[in-house]
Design a protein around this motif. Structure first.
Motif, PDB file in Angstrom:
ATOM      1  N   LEU A   1      78.457  32.000  54.342  1.00 50.68           N
ATOM      2  CA  LEU A   1      78.103  32.544  55.652  1.00 50.68           C
ATOM      3  C   LEU A   1      77.066  33.653  55.535  1.00 50.68           C
ATOM      4  O   LEU A   1      76.132  33.735  56.341  1.00 50.68           O
ATOM      5  N   VAL A   2      77.234  34.508  54.543  1.00 51.73           N
ATOM      6  CA  VAL A   2      76.263  35.587  54.329  1.00 51.73           C
ATOM      7  C   VAL A   2      74.884  34.994  54.055  1.00 51.73           C
ATOM      8  O   VAL A   2      73.883  35.406  54.644  1.00 51.73           O
TER       9      VAL A   2
ATOM     10  N   VAL B   1      99.695  37.415  53.338  1.00 50.22           N
ATOM     11  CA  VAL B   1      98.881  37.638  52.155  1.00 50.22           C
ATOM     12  C   VAL B   1      98.444  36.270  51.640  1.00 50.22           C
ATOM     13  O   VAL B   1      99.291  35.406  51.395  1.00 50.22           O
ATOM     14  N   ALA B   2      97.133  36.091  51.534  1.00 51.89           N
ATOM     15  CA  ALA B   2      96.633  34.812  51.048  1.00 51.89           C
ATOM     16  C   ALA B   2      96.914  34.684  49.560  1.00 51.89           C
ATOM     17  O   ALA B   2      96.741  35.636  48.799  1.00 51.89           O
ATOM     18  N   ASP B   3      97.353  33.498  49.154  1.00 51.99           N
ATOM     19  CA  ASP B   3      97.559  33.283  47.726  1.00 51.99           C
ATOM     20  C   ASP B   3      96.190  33.157  47.049  1.00 51.99           C
ATOM     21  O   ASP B   3      95.151  33.177  47.703  1.00 51.99           O
ATOM     22  N   GLU B   4      96.186  33.030  45.748  1.00 53.75           N
ATOM     23  CA  GLU B   4      94.935  33.019  44.989  1.00 53.75           C
ATOM     24  C   GLU B   4      94.024  31.861  45.395  1.00 53.75           C
ATOM     25  O   GLU B   4      92.808  32.034  45.520  1.00 53.75           O
ATOM     26  N   ASP B   5      94.587  30.684  45.639  1.00 51.63           N
ATOM     27  CA  ASP B   5      93.784  29.527  46.026  1.00 51.63           C
ATOM     28  C   ASP B   5      93.155  29.721  47.403  1.00 51.63           C
ATOM     29  O   ASP B   5      91.969  29.446  47.609  1.00 51.63           O
ATOM     30  N   THR B   6      93.961  30.183  48.357  1.00 54.24           N
ATOM     31  CA  THR B   6      93.451  30.423  49.709  1.00 54.24           C
ATOM     32  C   THR B   6      92.389  31.506  49.695  1.00 54.24           C
ATOM     33  O   THR B   6      91.346  31.379  50.340  1.00 54.24           O
TER      34      THR B   6
ATOM     35  N   ALA C   1      86.745  33.297  50.124  1.00 51.72           N
ATOM     36  CA  ALA C   1      85.635  34.006  49.480  1.00 51.72           C
ATOM     37  C   ALA C   1      84.387  33.124  49.400  1.00 51.72           C
ATOM     38  O   ALA C   1      83.271  33.579  49.688  1.00 51.72           O
ATOM     39  N   VAL C   2      84.567  31.859  49.030  1.00 50.89           N
ATOM     40  CA  VAL C   2      83.418  30.949  48.931  1.00 50.89           C
ATOM     41  C   VAL C   2      82.781  30.760  50.300  1.00 50.89           C
ATOM     42  O   VAL C   2      81.550  30.812  50.440  1.00 50.89           O
ATOM     43  N   LEU C   3      83.601  30.549  51.326  1.00 48.59           N
ATOM     44  CA  LEU C   3      83.057  30.361  52.673  1.00 48.59           C
ATOM     45  C   LEU C   3      82.333  31.613  53.165  1.00 48.59           C
ATOM     46  O   LEU C   3      81.270  31.524  53.789  1.00 48.59           O
TER      47      LEU C   3
END
Length: 92
Positions: free
Chosen positions: A39-40, A23-28, A33-35
């Motif tokens: 990409l979109v 499970v990715a932590d909030e920072d990861t 999400a930004v990447l």
């Protein structure tokens, strides 16, 4: 073609155990999400230039990367340089 008596029944290779999902932590999750958003936009052809500043988890390594049209490079490098210096100053 290999004859049946030439095969070695003891040479079975086990597949590695399934990797446990993490499970990715909030920072990861934020970085991912930004990447994904970028990409979109890139896939839709809506980006002309991209600049990225990467900071290692220990804060010691800061890298800059960019992809741009020739006319954008000076502006992007300048912005990345200022951002990098600001980030380095903030960690002192």
């Amino acid at each position: 073609m290999m004859k049946r008596e030439q095969t070695n029944p003891n040479s079975v290779v086990a597949f590695p155990a399934r990797i446990a999902p993490t499970v990715a932590d909030e920072d990861t999750a934020s970085v991912i999400a930004v990447l994904q958003e970028q990409l979109v936009l890139a896939r839709e052809g809506r980006l002309r230039s991209v600049a990225v500043v990467s900071v290692s988890t220990d804060g010691e390594a800061i890298g800059t990367q960019w992809s741009c049209k020739g006319a954008d490079i000076t502006s992007l490098i300048g912005k990345l340089t200022v951002l990098t210096h600001d980030m380095m100053s903030a960690r002192k």
